[in-house]
Design an enzyme around this catalytic site. Structure first.
Site, mmCIF file in Angstrom:
data_model
loop_
_atom_site.group_PDB
_atom_site.id
_atom_site.type_symbol
_atom_site.label_atom_id
_atom_site.label_comp_id
_atom_site.label_asym_id
_atom_site.label_seq_id
_atom_site.Cartn_x
_atom_site.Cartn_y
_atom_site.Cartn_z
ATOM 1 N N CYS A 187 0.824 -1.217 0.000
ATOM 2 C CA CYS A 187 0.000 0.000 0.000
ATOM 3 C C CYS A 187 0.854 1.262 0.000
ATOM 4 O O CYS A 187 1.947 1.275 0.558
ATOM 5 C CB CYS A 187 -0.886 0.030 1.230
ATOM 6 S SG CYS A 187 -1.868 -1.442 1.424
ATOM 7 N N ARG A 215 5.008 0.356 -6.045
ATOM 8 C CA ARG A 215 4.906 -0.518 -4.878
ATOM 9 C C ARG A 215 3.922 -1.656 -5.105
ATOM 10 O O ARG A 215 3.937 -2.643 -4.372
ATOM 11 C CB ARG A 215 4.458 0.296 -3.654
ATOM 12 C CG ARG A 215 5.465 1.327 -3.223
ATOM 13 C CD ARG A 215 4.859 2.282 -2.239
ATOM 14 N NE ARG A 215 4.636 1.685 -0.934
ATOM 15 C CZ ARG A 215 5.548 1.590 0.013
ATOM 16 N NH1 ARG A 215 6.762 2.044 -0.209
ATOM 17 N NH2 ARG A 215 5.263 1.052 1.163
ATOM 18 N N TRP A 232 -3.031 -2.550 -1.639
ATOM 19 C CA TRP A 232 -2.652 -3.899 -2.089
ATOM 20 C C TRP A 232 -3.410 -4.843 -1.160
ATOM 21 O O TRP A 232 -3.119 -4.920 0.028
ATOM 22 C CB TRP A 232 -1.138 -4.065 -1.947
ATOM 23 C CG TRP A 232 -0.591 -5.317 -2.541
ATOM 24 C CD1 TRP A 232 -0.299 -5.553 -3.858
ATOM 25 C CD2 TRP A 232 -0.235 -6.523 -1.841
ATOM 26 N NE1 TRP A 232 0.204 -6.814 -4.013
ATOM 27 C CE2 TRP A 232 0.254 -7.427 -2.793
ATOM 28 C CE3 TRP A 232 -0.297 -6.919 -0.508
ATOM 29 C CZ2 TRP A 232 0.690 -8.708 -2.463
ATOM 30 C CZ3 TRP A 232 0.137 -8.193 -0.173
ATOM 31 C CH2 TRP A 232 0.618 -9.066 -1.146
ATOM 32 N N ASN A 253 -1.369 1.244 5.911
ATOM 33 C CA ASN A 253 -0.521 0.271 5.206
ATOM 34 C C ASN A 253 -0.108 -0.776 6.228
ATOM 35 O O ASN A 253 0.265 -0.426 7.343
ATOM 36 C CB ASN A 253 0.708 1.025 4.651
ATOM 37 C CG ASN A 253 1.757 0.097 4.051
ATOM 38 O OD1 ASN A 253 1.498 -1.082 3.844
ATOM 39 N ND2 ASN A 253 2.930 0.638 3.786
ATOM 40 N N GLY A 254 -0.207 -2.059 5.876
ATOM 41 C CA GLY A 254 0.185 -3.113 6.823
ATOM 42 C C GLY A 254 -1.032 -3.912 7.251
ATOM 43 O O GLY A 254 -2.072 -3.895 6.577
ATOM 44 N N GLU A 264 17.624 -17.401 -9.645
ATOM 45 C CA GLU A 264 17.298 -15.997 -9.882
ATOM 46 C C GLU A 264 16.745 -15.796 -11.303
ATOM 47 O O GLU A 264 15.797 -15.044 -11.512
ATOM 48 C CB GLU A 264 18.542 -15.127 -9.626
ATOM 49 C CG GLU A 264 18.396 -13.663 -9.915
ATOM 50 C CD GLU A 264 17.272 -12.959 -9.145
ATOM 51 O OE1 GLU A 264 16.686 -13.563 -8.239
ATOM 52 O OE2 GLU A 264 16.966 -11.818 -9.504
ATOM 53 N N LYS A 286 13.086 -14.264 -12.038
ATOM 54 C CA LYS A 286 12.873 -13.075 -12.875
ATOM 55 C C LYS A 286 11.834 -13.384 -13.945
ATOM 56 O O LYS A 286 10.923 -12.611 -14.168
ATOM 57 C CB LYS A 286 14.167 -12.650 -13.587
ATOM 58 C CG LYS A 286 15.186 -11.838 -12.832
ATOM 59 C CD LYS A 286 14.795 -10.462 -12.401
ATOM 60 C CE LYS A 286 14.052 -10.505 -11.121
ATOM 61 N NZ LYS A 286 14.814 -10.346 -9.892
ATOM 62 N N GLU A 300 8.154 -13.991 -12.512
ATOM 63 C CA GLU A 300 7.444 -12.865 -11.894
ATOM 64 C C GLU A 300 6.988 -11.822 -12.902
ATOM 65 O O GLU A 300 5.969 -11.181 -12.700
ATOM 66 C CB GLU A 300 8.253 -12.222 -10.767
ATOM 67 C CG GLU A 300 9.488 -11.507 -11.177
ATOM 68 C CD GLU A 300 10.253 -10.911 -9.990
ATOM 69 O OE1 GLU A 300 9.618 -10.500 -9.014
ATOM 70 O OE2 GLU A 300 11.487 -10.856 -10.068
ATOM 71 N N HIS A 359 17.538 -36.389 -10.768
ATOM 72 C CA HIS A 359 16.784 -36.874 -9.601
ATOM 73 C C HIS A 359 15.319 -36.438 -9.658
ATOM 74 O O HIS A 359 14.640 -36.444 -8.644
ATOM 75 C CB HIS A 359 17.444 -36.364 -8.312
ATOM 76 C CG HIS A 359 18.856 -36.816 -8.173
ATOM 77 N ND1 HIS A 359 19.191 -38.136 -7.934
ATOM 78 C CD2 HIS A 359 20.026 -36.152 -8.303
ATOM 79 C CE1 HIS A 359 20.508 -38.244 -7.895
ATOM 80 N NE2 HIS A 359 21.040 -37.049 -8.126
ATOM 81 N N LYS A 418 6.427 -4.075 -4.417
ATOM 82 C CA LYS A 418 7.860 -3.809 -4.377
ATOM 83 C C LYS A 418 8.414 -3.991 -2.975
ATOM 84 O O LYS A 418 9.520 -4.468 -2.789
ATOM 85 C CB LYS A 418 8.122 -2.375 -4.872
ATOM 86 C CG LYS A 418 9.590 -1.996 -4.924
ATOM 87 C CD LYS A 418 10.317 -2.798 -5.974
ATOM 88 C CE LYS A 418 11.807 -2.567 -5.994
ATOM 89 N NZ LYS A 418 12.512 -3.679 -6.670
HETATM 90 C C1 F6R Z 1 12.147 -10.260 -7.073
HETATM 91 C C2 F6R Z 1 11.962 -9.367 -5.966
HETATM 92 C C3 F6R Z 1 11.612 -9.934 -4.637
HETATM 93 C C4 F6R Z 1 12.438 -9.241 -3.552
HETATM 94 C C5 F6R Z 1 11.987 -9.708 -2.168
HETATM 95 C C6 F6R Z 1 12.815 -9.097 -1.068
HETATM 96 O O1 F6R Z 1 12.536 -9.584 -8.212
HETATM 97 O O2 F6R Z 1 12.097 -8.194 -6.106
HETATM 98 O O3 F6R Z 1 11.795 -11.304 -4.606
HETATM 99 O O4 F6R Z 1 13.783 -9.531 -3.768
HETATM 100 O O5 F6R Z 1 10.639 -9.362 -1.968
HETATM 101 O O6 F6R Z 1 12.722 -7.722 -1.065
HETATM 102 P P1 F6R Z 1 13.802 -6.817 -0.334
HETATM 103 O O7 F6R Z 1 15.083 -6.999 -1.043
HETATM 104 O O8 F6R Z 1 13.258 -5.428 -0.428
HETATM 105 O O9 F6R Z 1 13.875 -7.322 1.081
#
Ligand code: F6R
Length: 602
Positions: A2, A27, A75, A101-102, A475, A479, A482, A498, A597
């Site tokens: 949020c 966000r 959100w 927010n939260g 990773e 990427k 997502e 396996h 985010k």
């Molecule tokens: C993936 C991504 C998330 C963050 C995760 C941790 O691209 O952005 O997986 O890496 O939510 O977020 P931070 O680094 O802000 O703790």
């Protein structure tokens, strides 16, 4: 997650609030709303979906002017992303309006109590209880009622209150979720994050946990949750709005991918230093524990290989949300490294608090100056990557890797685990790695875009890597899934036989990360196994290895580099591959569905 914006001053508040919301779009959100105080009456306008829907709604309404207002992007946590559940929320008489927010964890019992007392609820949200609680406690003193209400709430949140009876102030409180106050001239602001207010002021006050306060047009006050006044610390933001713009790139993600050479260059040139206290803690430590989530967790996994190899110190890596529930062996001799771009990730903060309670020293690797994580850490290393707006983390990841390499080298120096000549050789590689990164972006982008064009219709992907590039495979898969929504799994290549090998057929795309390394031949065996089962192979290999072309036409070459450092370079083509596939599929790259985010709820 949020986004909150609040304004009081001489301007018409609506454009200020809407601009702020737009700057917080990164966000992630699914509904939006504003509340404006006009001639003693609170007008609330809210809608499901994007801010442009809110713009359209507001355009249909009569134009008015209000110098005070609050706004929100939601959100969804409690209740679907509907107009009714969108914030702001009000009490029964529309005297008190809140954005939040939260999560309010005890909202259900509070709501039942309030309903019994005659309060009427119209949404399914946890937030609405806050407005009704203020209504319940209001006996002529807003601050008192607000603090009474806030003290009833349990969970992790930031909250802002506007009252029809008080056109000269907004109240706020923070318990866990980020909130800043922006200091203007004859006007003041509240926001979840700096970009929301940066076009108006670069002076901010980071509201601390368990702190509340009030903004008026010419005054900001802070107090604790009992109402006792607390000092203000105004900080200057050193980056400008330009850094939070797309600068001609179609997406923030692509811009941020291209910023990596410069971020790596500056980080390596600056290096990191251990002070006496950290040196002492590390000398004393039996092992180093790392906690992080998502992409930052993958950086932590690379960090384990790097720190163990360089400093010969055992390193454990945990996903933050698992760490605290597995009874980790942590005591006053432990050092815990928490990695987080935002510094507000609730799971990582919870893991840090758990370790701190057990006496561990906390080192954080973080991108956001002044964030909760940095404030709760004993030692902080900033990644200095600048604001990362795209939801998919890119430059923060390679910056985290760089800091972990520098950390490993410093620790090796203390432990004398590497010859001095090797340490300087490694430092030189790190200081030069930005030139390789630049070459990849310059020479490979086109090729990667073409390869993506031939693969964007595959229904699922497997990413394989070994040793240090096993986390790179995880990773790469993260990427892709997502931002393109294509199911993608990352695996240690040796694990393929396996289980995952059962998935391989001509409809399966497999990305193999196979740079020059001591286990290169083993990777080739895996590639042959995939080839034999007709899997569609994309290979990331070292420049000059033309031999590898016999296994696939789809090879992306990265510059030659010592194996230990290859994850930094491997990250770039994987990011670009995911980006171009998502672009070809027409996905909302910077704001993928359901993602936020900064994940400020556990
Ligand atoms: C993936 C991504 C998330 C963050 C995760 C941790 O691209 O952005 O997986 O890496 O939510 O977020 P931070 O680094 O802000 O703790």
């Amino acid at each position: 997650m949020c986004g909150i914006v609040g304004y009081i001053g001489k301007k018409d508040s609506l454009p200020v609030l809407l601009e702020g919301l737009r700057r917080l779009e990164y966000r992630g959100y699914d509904s939006a709303g504003v509340a404006l105080l006009e001639n003693g009456v609170i007008r609330v306008v809210k809608t499901q979906g994007k801010i442009k829907n809110l713009d359209a709604l507001l355009a249909k309404e009569k134009k008015t002017c209000s110098n005070i207002g609050i706004a929100h992007t939601r959100w969804a946590t409690h209740g679907a992303p509907t107009k009714l559940n969108a914030h702001p929320h009000s009490d029964c008489r529309n005297n008190f309006s809140v954005v939040h927010n939260g999560i309010i964890e005890n909202f259900s019992s509070l709501k039942n109590e309030l309903i019994k007392e005659g309060h009427k609820f119209i949404s399914e949200t946890d937030t609405e209880v806050a407005a009704h609680l203020v209504e319940k406690y209001y006996k002529g003193n807003l601050k008192e009622a607000f603090l009474k209400a806030v003290n009833k709430l349990e969970g992790s949140f930031a909250i802002v209150l506007m009252s029809s009876k008080y056109p000269d102030r907004l109240l706020f409180a923070r318990l866990g979720s980020p909130l800043i106050a922006g200091v203007g001239k004859g006007e003041n602001f509240l926001a979840s994050d700096v970009p929301a207010i940066l076009s108006h002021t670069n002076k901010v006050i980071y509201v601390k946990d368990c702190q509340a306060g009030e903004i008026r047009k010419d005054k900001i006050s802070l107090f604790n949750l009992k109402g006792k006044t607390q000092p203000l610390k105004v900080e200057k933001i050193l980056w400008d709005l330009e850094s939070a713009q797309k600068s001609g790139y179609p997406h923030f993600m692509l811009k941020e991918i291209h910023e990596q050479p410069s971020v790596l260059k500056h980080l390596a040139a600056a290096g990191i230093k251990f002070d006496k206290k950290l040196t002492g803690a590390l000398k004393n430590a039996r092992q180093v524990s790392i906690v992080a989530c998502g992409t930052a967790y993958h950086a932590g996994m690379v960090g384990k290989y790097v720190i163990e190899e360089m400093a010969r110190v055992p390193v454990s890596v945990d996903v933050s949300s698992e760490f605290r529930y597995r009874s980790p062996i942590i005591d006053s001799r432990s050092v815990l490294i928490a990695i987080s771009q935002s510094g507000e990730t609730a799971d990582t903060l919870a893991a840090v608090r758990e370790a701190k309670n057990k006496g561990a020293k906390i080192v954080s690797i973080c991108n956001v100056v002044g964030s909760s994580l940095t404030r709760e850490s004993d030692f902080v290393f900033y990644t200095h990557a600048g604001p990362e707006i795209g939801v998919a983390s890119t430059k923060a990841y390679t910056a985290q890797l760089m800091v972990l390499y520098l950390f490993g080298l410093n620790l090796a120096r203390i432990k004398k685990s590497l010859p001095v000549a090797t340490i300087s050789k490694y430092n030189k590689i790190l200081r030069n790695i930005h030139t390789h990164a630049r070459l990849i972006l310059k020479n490979c982008s086109r090729r990667i875009c073409d390869v993506a064009g031939r693969h964007h219709n595959f229904g699922s992907f497997l990413f394989l890597g070994r040793n240090l590039n096993y986390p790179s495979a995880l990773e790469g898969a993260l990427k892709l899934k997502e931002i393109s929504y294509i199911p993608a799994e990352g695996y240690a290549a040796g694990e393929m036989k396996h289980g995952p090998i059962a998935l391989i057929d001509e409809y399966r795309a497999v990305v193999c990360i196979a740079p020059e390394s001591k286990i290169y031949e083993k990777m080739i065996s895996n590639i042959q196994e995939i080839e034999a089962r007709k899997g569609k192979i994309v290979i990331i290999a070292t420049q000059g290895n033309n031999d590898i072309k016999k296994y696939s036409k789809e090879v992306i070459f990265i510059p030659k580099i010592a194996e230990l450092f290859s994850p930094i370079l491997a990250a770039l083509p994987l990011q670009l591959f995911a980006y171009y596939i998502a672009a070809k599929r027409g996905c909302d790259i910077d704001q993928p569905r359901n993602l936020a985010k900064s994940v400020t709820v556990e």
